[in-house]
Design a protein around this motif. Structure first.
Motif, mmCIF file in Angstrom:
data_model
loop_
_atom_site.group_PDB
_atom_site.id
_atom_site.type_symbol
_atom_site.label_atom_id
_atom_site.label_comp_id
_atom_site.label_asym_id
_atom_site.label_seq_id
_atom_site.Cartn_x
_atom_site.Cartn_y
_atom_site.Cartn_z
ATOM 1 N N ALA A 40 0.839 -1.208 0.000
ATOM 2 C CA ALA A 40 0.000 0.000 0.000
ATOM 3 C C ALA A 40 0.871 1.255 0.000
ATOM 4 C CB ALA A 40 -0.925 -0.015 1.215
ATOM 5 N N GLU A 41 1.974 1.233 0.770
ATOM 6 C CA GLU A 41 2.879 2.384 0.820
ATOM 7 C C GLU A 41 3.544 2.612 -0.534
ATOM 8 O OE1 GLU A 41 5.546 1.527 3.977
ATOM 9 O OE2 GLU A 41 4.050 1.828 5.564
ATOM 10 N N LEU A 42 3.976 1.471 -1.170
ATOM 11 C CA LEU A 42 4.604 1.603 -2.484
ATOM 12 C C LEU A 42 3.611 2.163 -3.502
ATOM 13 C CD1 LEU A 42 6.893 1.131 -4.498
ATOM 14 C CD2 LEU A 42 6.103 -1.244 -4.717
ATOM 15 N N ASN A 43 2.399 1.638 -3.487
ATOM 16 C CA ASN A 43 1.363 2.149 -4.393
ATOM 17 C C ASN A 43 1.106 3.634 -4.155
ATOM 18 O OD1 ASN A 43 1.159 -0.413 -5.427
ATOM 19 N ND2 ASN A 43 -0.715 -0.938 -4.303
ATOM 20 N N GLY A 44 1.126 4.012 -2.874
ATOM 21 C CA GLY A 44 0.895 5.416 -2.544
ATOM 22 C C GLY A 44 1.980 6.323 -3.102
ATOM 23 N N VAL A 45 3.246 5.875 -2.988
ATOM 24 C CA VAL A 45 4.360 6.672 -3.521
ATOM 25 C C VAL A 45 4.237 6.831 -5.026
ATOM 26 C CG1 VAL A 45 6.860 6.675 -3.902
ATOM 27 C CG2 VAL A 45 5.938 6.085 -1.650
ATOM 28 N N ILE A 46 3.946 5.703 -5.709
ATOM 29 C CA ILE A 46 3.815 5.746 -7.162
ATOM 30 C C ILE A 46 2.653 6.644 -7.573
ATOM 31 C CG2 ILE A 46 3.285 4.361 -9.203
ATOM 32 C CD1 ILE A 46 4.759 2.037 -7.836
ATOM 33 N N GLU A 47 1.527 6.509 -6.902
ATOM 34 C CA GLU A 47 0.354 7.324 -7.226
ATOM 35 C C GLU A 47 0.623 8.798 -6.970
ATOM 36 O OE1 GLU A 47 -2.695 5.615 -4.896
ATOM 37 O OE2 GLU A 47 -2.961 3.843 -6.177
ATOM 38 N N GLU A 48 1.369 9.112 -5.903
ATOM 39 C CA GLU A 48 1.684 10.512 -5.593
ATOM 40 C C GLU A 48 2.556 11.122 -6.680
ATOM 41 O OE1 GLU A 48 1.232 13.963 -3.651
ATOM 42 O OE2 GLU A 48 0.270 12.054 -3.122
ATOM 43 N N LYS A 49 3.523 10.317 -7.163
ATOM 44 C CA LYS A 49 4.365 10.803 -8.258
ATOM 45 C C LYS A 49 3.529 11.064 -9.510
ATOM 46 C CE LYS A 49 8.900 8.852 -7.121
ATOM 47 N NZ LYS A 49 9.992 7.968 -7.598
ATOM 48 N N GLN A 50 2.622 10.144 -9.766
ATOM 49 C CA GLN A 50 1.763 10.303 -10.946
ATOM 50 C C GLN A 50 0.869 11.529 -10.814
ATOM 51 O OE1 GLN A 50 1.886 8.951 -13.758
ATOM 52 N NE2 GLN A 50 -0.004 9.783 -14.655
ATOM 53 N N LYS A 51 0.350 11.785 -9.625
ATOM 54 C CA LYS A 51 -0.502 12.946 -9.396
ATOM 55 C C LYS A 51 0.288 14.243 -9.622
ATOM 56 C CE LYS A 51 -3.819 10.882 -6.204
ATOM 57 N NZ LYS A 51 -4.338 10.876 -4.815
ATOM 58 N N THR A 52 1.538 14.271 -9.167
ATOM 59 C CA THR A 52 2.383 15.461 -9.357
ATOM 60 C C THR A 52 2.614 15.728 -10.840
ATOM 61 O OG1 THR A 52 3.478 15.053 -7.256
ATOM 62 C CG2 THR A 52 4.627 16.475 -8.813
ATOM 63 N N THR A 53 2.880 14.628 -11.553
ATOM 64 C CA THR A 53 3.092 14.756 -13.004
ATOM 65 C C THR A 53 1.841 15.285 -13.691
ATOM 66 O OG1 THR A 53 4.710 12.965 -12.999
ATOM 67 C CG2 THR A 53 3.686 13.507 -15.113
ATOM 68 N N GLU A 54 0.704 14.705 -13.321
ATOM 69 C CA GLU A 54 -0.564 15.123 -13.929
ATOM 70 C C GLU A 54 -0.878 16.584 -13.607
ATOM 71 O OE1 GLU A 54 -3.455 12.411 -12.516
ATOM 72 O OE2 GLU A 54 -2.786 10.734 -13.791
ATOM 73 N N LYS A 55 -0.587 17.029 -12.398
ATOM 74 C CA LYS A 55 -0.869 18.409 -12.002
ATOM 75 C C LYS A 55 -0.009 19.387 -12.798
ATOM 76 C CE LYS A 55 -1.310 21.348 -7.923
ATOM 77 N NZ LYS A 55 -1.160 21.410 -6.445
ATOM 78 N N GLN A 56 1.271 19.007 -12.943
ATOM 79 C CA GLN A 56 2.178 19.870 -13.712
ATOM 80 C C GLN A 56 1.732 19.954 -15.180
ATOM 81 O OE1 GLN A 56 6.242 18.555 -13.797
ATOM 82 N NE2 GLN A 56 7.047 20.633 -14.059
ATOM 83 N N ALA A 57 1.317 18.778 -15.698
ATOM 84 C CA ALA A 57 0.866 18.743 -17.097
ATOM 85 C C ALA A 57 -0.397 19.564 -17.278
ATOM 86 C CB ALA A 57 0.626 17.292 -17.525
ATOM 87 N N GLU A 58 -1.275 19.519 -16.321
ATOM 88 C CA GLU A 58 -2.506 20.317 -16.382
ATOM 89 C C GLU A 58 -2.193 21.811 -16.444
ATOM 90 O OE1 GLU A 58 -4.804 19.175 -13.040
ATOM 91 O OE2 GLU A 58 -5.419 17.230 -13.883
ATOM 92 N N GLY A 59 -1.187 22.262 -15.689
ATOM 93 C CA GLY A 59 -0.784 23.680 -15.734
ATOM 94 C C GLY A 59 -0.280 24.077 -17.112
#
Length: 548
Positions: free
Chosen positions: A254-273
């Motif tokens: 669950a922790e590993l999934n959380g880290v990966i998902e957090e990285k993906q969310k950061t990427t998506e947020k930057q791309a949205e900007g």
């Protein structure tokens, strides 16, 4: 004729061969009477034609002629006896597994006795002459036997009346005068009594063996029950351990999934900007493109020239050629997570295993109290027998054989001679101490040497921080912090003595492969020679806190 038969003795109507009332009697030339069948069989088997009573020999076999008078009288007597028997008793026919009367001609009645002389079995009626006739009274009567020929000597055709102790076999009188002449011969009765006594002894031994095996069966069944309980506990412990490990794996995942998902969310947020800014510029550029298209189609020369300067000025835009959305790198993420998981699992598993091991051992907890009869004269014991400390002053106590004279030692009252035993000793606050078990026969009057070879299985603390198992050679114990409580476990049959740090649930040391042949006793020493223990806490036998 009937009245005449009644006036004569019944014995006069008995055949001397079958001992029963005459049947078809004939008279020999010498005047003696026999049943026709009896005398004919006698002459056929003997090979000599002579009278069985007077031994008179005849040159040729006499002509068989039925004595009609004697036959009628015998018939009358037989009918009279049968009538008396019928009127007085109800004789029982012999069952298939019972010995039947050899004389009965119609219904075979149950035999009452067998005669070793006549070699015939008789019912109550036909046995009567043996109780009345003098010469028949001398015959040997025994309980009914089916095969009377089995009690005859095969060689001499005589009853087996004696026992040869030399050859351990039954013999007849003639055997004692031939093959067994110089052997030790006793009567059957004497041999019977002797063998019966031996049988009684053998039976007692067999019963003892049976009882021992029944006890062993109970022991085996009890062992199976204990094994079943241990197996159930082991399964429960394994379930607990593996459940904890599975939970740990799930948490790590669950922790590993959380880290990966957090990285993906950061990427998506930057791309949205970036996309938002690009969409704004696209909107401005499309507006400018529309204006240029309209201007290019105008026919008004003045309007085109007046507006051309403002339209040719490009709107403010960003140079997107150097702008990229960084892709998150997951290389090594799983490897790092797995490595961390392995470390965590190892630590968690080790902790769970330590907990499970100590819990299993704590089930064998015994109540140990100190034995004042063994205590060195300078030791002080509590009233409840649970604490010992160095009194620094020797007391005047009886110098009994159990007491240690030269070493500051006291033993527990409870000894171990089988099974498994466990107890805990609080040692915190001491600067020097010894704890373990010893065999009963150790010399308590001289300076002791702590080693398994001398009957001591112990660990100690010296100089406040030096923990050692007193094996041969001594072994330094892996103790990081001061021990507060020590657990001592003994498996007598396994030859095992183990020590545990109860607080951290860490195994400290085990003496293995020991051969215990006598009782073991708990051993305690606050160590007089340390010099500092008079101001520290005592050694305390503490109650075991079961963590199940």
């Amino acid at each position: 004729m009937a009245s005449a038969s009644c006036l004569l003795s019944e014995e006069q109507f008995l055949c001397s061969i079958c001992l029963d009332v005459f049947t078809d009697p004939i008279t020999t030339p010498c005047g003696h009477n026999y049943c026709n069948a009896c005398i004919t069989h006698y002459w056929d088997t003997s090979g000599v034609c002579q009278c069985p009573l007077c031994q008179e020999t005849f040159s040729k076999r006499p002509k068989s002629s039925i004595n009609k008078v004697l036959s009628e009288m015998a018939d009358q007597l037989r009918k009279s006896k049968q009538q008396r028997q019928t009127s007085s008793t109800n004789p029982e026919p012999a069952e298939p597994d019972e010995v039947s009367c050899d004389v009965c001609t119609e219904t075979k009645l149950k035999a009452l006795k067998s005669c070793l002389v006549c070699l015939t079995s008789y019912c109550d009626t036909h046995l009567e002459p043996h109780h009345r006739v003098l010469r028949l009274k001398r015959h040997k009567l025994i309980d009914p036997v089916k095969n009377l020929e089995d009690i005859l000597c095969k060689k001499h055709d005589r009853p087996l009346e004696l026992f040869c102790k030399t050859d351990l076999m039954c013999v007849c009188q003639f055997c004692t005068e031939s093959d067994h002449k110089l052997h030790q011969i006793v009567s059957l009765e004497e041999a019977y009594e002797g063998k019966k006594a031996e049988l009684g002894k053998t039976e007692a031994e067999v019963q003892q063996m049976i009882q021992e095996r029944r006890v062993k069966v109970q022991e085996v069944q009890h062992s199976v029950e204990l094994s079943k309980k241990d197996a159930d506990r082991e399964i429960a412990d394994s379930v607990q351990v593996f459940t904890a490990l599975i939970s740990c794996i799930e948490r790590s995942q669950a922790e590993l999934n959380g880290v990966i998902e957090e990285k993906q969310k950061t990427t998506e947020k930057q791309a949205e900007g970036f996309i938002k800014d690009l969409q704004l510029e696209i909107t401005e550029l499309e507006k400018r493109s529309s204006e240029l298209k309209q201007l290019s189609h105008t026919e008004d020369h003045l309007h085109l020239l007046q507006n051309l300067a403002s339209i040719n000025t490009p709107p403010p835009t960003k140079d997107w050629t150097k702008v990229n959305v960084p892709q998150s790198s997951y290389v090594g993420t799983v490897r790092t997570a797995v490595a961390q998981l392995e470390k965590t699992l190892s630590q968690e598993m080790e902790k769970k295993l330590r907990d499970a091991e100590l819990r299993r051992i704590q089930r064998y907890a015994v109540d140990v109290t100190l034995d004042p009869n063994t205590a060195h004269c300078a030791l002080i014991l509590s009233e409840d027998g649970k604490q010992v400390s160095d009194g620094n002053v020797k007391k005047n106590v009886p110098d009994n054989t159990e007491r240690f004279s030269r070493s500051a030692v006291v033993l527990g009252k409870q000894g171990f001679s089988s099974g498994r035993s466990y107890y805990e000793v609080q040692v915190g606050g001491q600067t020097e101490w010894d704890v373990g078990v010893v065999r009963e026969s150790i010399d308590r009057k001289r300076k002791i040497t702590l080693s398994p070879g001398d009957g001591y299985w112990t660990i100690w603390l010296r100089n406040g921080n030096e923990y050692e198992a007193l094996d041969d050679p001594y072994v330094v114990l892996p103790v990081r912090e001061e021990l507060q409580k020590v657990g001592v476990f003994v498996d007598y049959e396994e030859g095992l003595v183990s020590f545990y740090d109860v607080e951290t649930r860490v195994h400290l040391y085990s003496f293995t492969g020991c051969s215990f042949t006598e009782k073991l006793y708990p051993y305690f020493s606050p160590d007089l020679n340390g010099g500092n223990n008079s101001t520290t806490l005592p050694l305390i036998i503490s109650p075991v806190n079961h963590t199940d």
